[in-house]
Design an enzyme around this catalytic site. Structure first.
Site, PDB file in Angstrom:
ATOM      1  N   SER A 118      47.985  31.455  43.523  1.00  0.00           N
ATOM      2  CA  SER A 118      47.346  32.412  42.614  1.00  0.00           C
ATOM      3  C   SER A 118      48.379  33.096  41.738  1.00  0.00           C
ATOM      4  O   SER A 118      48.031  33.665  40.711  1.00  0.00           O
ATOM      5  CB  SER A 118      46.640  33.509  43.409  1.00  0.00           C
ATOM      6  OG  SER A 118      45.758  32.976  44.325  1.00  0.00           O
ATOM      7  N   HIS A 139      44.633  25.417  40.069  1.00  0.00           N
ATOM      8  CA  HIS A 139      44.127  26.678  40.635  1.00  0.00           C
ATOM      9  C   HIS A 139      42.599  26.653  40.683  1.00  0.00           C
ATOM     10  O   HIS A 139      41.932  26.889  39.685  1.00  0.00           O
ATOM     11  CB  HIS A 139      44.654  27.835  39.749  1.00  0.00           C
ATOM     12  CG  HIS A 139      44.381  29.199  40.274  1.00  0.00           C
ATOM     13  ND1 HIS A 139      44.425  30.324  39.475  1.00  0.00           N
ATOM     14  CD2 HIS A 139      44.076  29.648  41.518  1.00  0.00           C
ATOM     15  CE1 HIS A 139      44.146  31.384  40.203  1.00  0.00           C
ATOM     16  NE2 HIS A 139      43.929  31.001  41.444  1.00  0.00           N
ATOM     17  N   GLU A 151      41.898  26.212  36.784  1.00  0.00           N
ATOM     18  CA  GLU A 151      42.951  26.664  35.868  1.00  0.00           C
ATOM     19  C   GLU A 151      44.160  25.770  36.142  1.00  0.00           C
ATOM     20  O   GLU A 151      44.694  25.769  37.252  1.00  0.00           O
ATOM     21  CB  GLU A 151      43.276  28.142  36.146  1.00  0.00           C
ATOM     22  CG  GLU A 151      44.233  28.750  35.157  1.00  0.00           C
ATOM     23  CD  GLU A 151      44.556  30.225  35.469  1.00  0.00           C
ATOM     24  OE1 GLU A 151      44.562  30.624  36.656  1.00  0.00           O
ATOM     25  OE2 GLU A 151      44.820  30.977  34.517  1.00  0.00           O
ATOM     26  N   ASN A 189      44.441  35.731  36.639  1.00  0.00           N
ATOM     27  CA  ASN A 189      44.841  36.984  37.284  1.00  0.00           C
ATOM     28  C   ASN A 189      45.530  37.959  36.342  1.00  0.00           C
ATOM     29  O   ASN A 189      45.524  39.159  36.576  1.00  0.00           O
ATOM     30  CB  ASN A 189      45.721  36.685  38.496  1.00  0.00           C
ATOM     31  CG  ASN A 189      44.865  36.219  39.657  1.00  0.00           C
ATOM     32  OD1 ASN A 189      43.823  36.797  39.937  1.00  0.00           O
ATOM     33  ND2 ASN A 189      45.278  35.147  40.322  1.00  0.00           N
TER      34      ASN A 189
HETATM   35  N1  LIG Z   1      41.223  32.967  48.806  1.00  0.00           N
HETATM   36  C1  LIG Z   1      41.047  32.946  47.495  1.00  0.00           C
HETATM   37  O1  LIG Z   1      40.081  33.526  46.967  1.00  0.00           O
HETATM   38  C2  LIG Z   1      42.013  32.181  46.617  1.00  0.00           C
HETATM   39  C3  LIG Z   1      41.600  31.856  45.316  1.00  0.00           C
HETATM   40  C4  LIG Z   1      42.456  31.085  44.513  1.00  0.00           C
HETATM   41  C5  LIG Z   1      43.699  30.689  45.019  1.00  0.00           C
HETATM   42  N2  LIG Z   1      44.082  31.052  46.282  1.00  0.00           N
HETATM   43  C6  LIG Z   1      45.384  30.573  46.768  1.00  0.00           C
HETATM   44  O2  LIG Z   1      45.144  29.485  47.657  1.00  0.00           O
HETATM   45  C7  LIG Z   1      46.169  29.432  48.669  1.00  0.00           C
HETATM   46  C8  LIG Z   1      45.512  29.470  50.041  1.00  0.00           C
HETATM   47  O3  LIG Z   1      44.762  30.655  50.160  1.00  0.00           O
HETATM   48  P1  LIG Z   1      43.643  30.838  51.288  1.00  0.00           P
HETATM   49  O4  LIG Z   1      42.882  32.048  50.923  1.00  0.00           O
HETATM   50  O5  LIG Z   1      42.957  29.545  51.521  1.00  0.00           O
HETATM   51  O6  LIG Z   1      44.583  31.157  52.555  1.00  0.00           O
HETATM   52  P2  LIG Z   1      44.206  31.077  54.116  1.00  0.00           P
HETATM   53  O7  LIG Z   1      45.047  32.110  54.780  1.00  0.00           O
HETATM   54  O8  LIG Z   1      42.725  31.098  54.310  1.00  0.00           O
HETATM   55  O9  LIG Z   1      44.722  29.605  54.534  1.00  0.00           O
HETATM   56  C9  LIG Z   1      46.061  29.241  54.508  1.00  0.00           C
HETATM   57  C10 LIG Z   1      46.266  28.109  55.505  1.00  0.00           C
HETATM   58  O10 LIG Z   1      47.598  27.592  55.348  1.00  0.00           O
HETATM   59  C11 LIG Z   1      48.034  27.180  56.634  1.00  0.00           C
HETATM   60  N3  LIG Z   1      49.484  27.018  56.639  1.00  0.00           N
HETATM   61  C12 LIG Z   1      50.445  27.981  56.672  1.00  0.00           C
HETATM   62  N4  LIG Z   1      51.662  27.408  56.675  1.00  0.00           N
HETATM   63  C13 LIG Z   1      51.487  26.062  56.637  1.00  0.00           C
HETATM   64  C14 LIG Z   1      52.364  24.931  56.634  1.00  0.00           C
HETATM   65  N5  LIG Z   1      53.679  25.090  56.668  1.00  0.00           N
HETATM   66  N6  LIG Z   1      51.824  23.702  56.609  1.00  0.00           N
HETATM   67  C15 LIG Z   1      50.480  23.524  56.587  1.00  0.00           C
HETATM   68  N7  LIG Z   1      49.594  24.562  56.592  1.00  0.00           N
HETATM   69  C16 LIG Z   1      50.098  25.805  56.615  1.00  0.00           C
HETATM   70  C17 LIG Z   1      47.527  28.273  57.558  1.00  0.00           C
HETATM   71  O11 LIG Z   1      47.478  27.827  58.911  1.00  0.00           O
HETATM   72  C18 LIG Z   1      46.132  28.538  56.981  1.00  0.00           C
HETATM   73  O12 LIG Z   1      45.153  27.742  57.614  1.00  0.00           O
HETATM   74  C19 LIG Z   1      47.114  30.594  48.374  1.00  0.00           C
HETATM   75  O13 LIG Z   1      48.182  30.133  47.606  1.00  0.00           O
HETATM   76  C20 LIG Z   1      46.226  31.546  47.563  1.00  0.00           C
HETATM   77  O14 LIG Z   1      46.965  32.382  46.704  1.00  0.00           O
HETATM   78  C21 LIG Z   1      43.264  31.774  47.095  1.00  0.00           C
END
Ligand SMILES: NC(=O)c1ccc[n+]([C@@H]2O[C@H](COP(=O)([O-])OP(=O)(O)OC[C@H]3O[C@@H](n4cnc5c(N)ncnc54)[C@H](O)[C@@H]3O)[C@@H](O)[C@H]2O)c1
Length: 296
Positions: A118, A139, A151, A189
């Site tokens: 993000s 994204h 995005e 963002n």
């Molecule tokens: N949640 C949202 O609304 C949203 C929207 C757009 C983008 N994002 C981006 O998406 C990404 C993920 O966000 P999320 O909300 O799904 O997070 P989340 O915390 O729900 O999931 C992250 C996952 O990554 C795993 N993980 C951590 N280290 C790891 C590794 N070394 N190898 C493999 N897996 C690993 C964790 O176990 C976890 O299951 C982030 O970069 C976030 O900024 C999130």
């Protein structure tokens, strides 16, 4: 059948795996946490079931799509036959740089390495690899199966053919791609977070209450939810972290996070995920109940 790998089976990773599997890709879903992988497969099955009930997917399509997703715990195993890897692991710079080094070492030479970050610089992530021209931001928005936008963020070195491939792929998924350049907050963002911050400043300065601020934006601007409710859904800690990226990246005071936001995050009031933010979620997130801290 083309194979893609998704790294991280959290909120975003399971949605990304879902949309690729639905369009007939073979998906290697990778997470370090075995319990999280199992939860993700359960969530994907439940979300497909909802689509079957709505009539947007047939029962056969659902079964086929689910069979196409294979869980992996090791990046080296999951990326070795992929033509694209979409990284959606926890939003932490060091962690992502390490994941990209590992992906770079094990993915095929022509594989595109995309990140769903993000806020972290695509150029910085790309510089951790030996193939910066093949690194790009992809994204997706939450919830991935529902939200139309992707995005696409070009890093400083991203090759034009790589952008074209990701644009075409996003369209194939039924999404609408928008290509932007790599500067703090990208576009989504950079525009959203200052609006949320301004809403929090308006509350902090006593210009209006929680309900009034959200109602003005919902009914006056036709936003589906107000900025304070949206902040609660995104997570106040996530909003604060992104504002800090904008503030550090541009060095302009207009991005300084509101002290009320900083205080709420310090106090553990993070929104829906902690049960309270601007609203209270003890009875779920369907009905909007303003938090006691902001009741007049
Ligand atoms: N949640 C949202 O609304 C949203 C929207 C757009 C983008 N994002 C981006 O998406 C990404 C993920 O966000 P999320 O909300 O799904 O997070 P989340 O915390 O729900 O999931 C992250 C996952 O990554 C795993 N993980 C951590 N280290 C790891 C590794 N070394 N190898 C493999 N897996 C690993 C964790 O176990 C976890 O299951 C982030 O970069 C976030 O900024 C999130």
């Amino acid at each position: 059948m083309k194979t893609i790998a998704v790294i991280g089976a959290g909120t975003m990773g399971n949605g990304i795996a879902h949309v690729f599997a639905q369009k007939d890709f073979k998906v290697n879903l990778i997470d370090v946490n075995a319990a999280q992988l199992e939860r993700a497969l359960g969530t994907i099955a439940k979300n497909f079931e909802r689509q079957v009930t709505k009539g947007t997917v047939t029962a056969e399509e659902k079964e086929k799509a689910i069979k196409q997703i294979t869980p992996f715990q090791l990046i080296a195993e999951g990326v070795k036959d992929a033509f694209l890897v979409v990284e959606a692991a926890t939003e932490n710079t060091e962690l992502k740089l390490n994941i990209f080094r590992e992906m770079d070492a094990h993915a095929p030479a022509n594989c595109i390495l995309a990140t769903n970050t993000s806020s972290i610089s695509i150029t910085k992530i790309a510089a951790a690899t030996k193939r910066p021209q093949q690194v790009i931001g992809m994204h997706f928005m939450n919830p991935v199966p529902v939200m139309k936008l992707v995005e696409i963020i070009n890093g400083y070195a991203t090759a034009a053919e790589v952008t074209e491939t990701i644009v075409a792929l996003s369209k194939e998924l039924g999404k609408t791609p928008c290509v932007v350049n790599d500067y703090p907050g990208f576009i989504a963002n950079r525009i959203l977070m200052p609006m949320i911050n301004e809403a929090i400043y308006s509350l902090f300065e006593g210009v209006a209450g929680v309900e009034e601020i959200d109602t003005v934006m919902k009914l006056g601007m036709a936003h589906p939810m107000g900025p304070l409710q949206l902040a609660d859904f995104i997570g106040l800690d996530v909003c604060l972290a992104i504002l800090r990226v904008l503030h550090d990246g541009f060095g302009q005071p207009k991005y300084a996070p509101c002290p009320l936001l900083v205080n709420m995050v310090t106090a553990g009031k993070l929104g829906v995920k902690s049960g309270e933010g601007f609203y209270q979620y003890t009875a779920g997130s369907k009905e909007l109940v303003v938090s006691k801290s902001f009741k007049k």
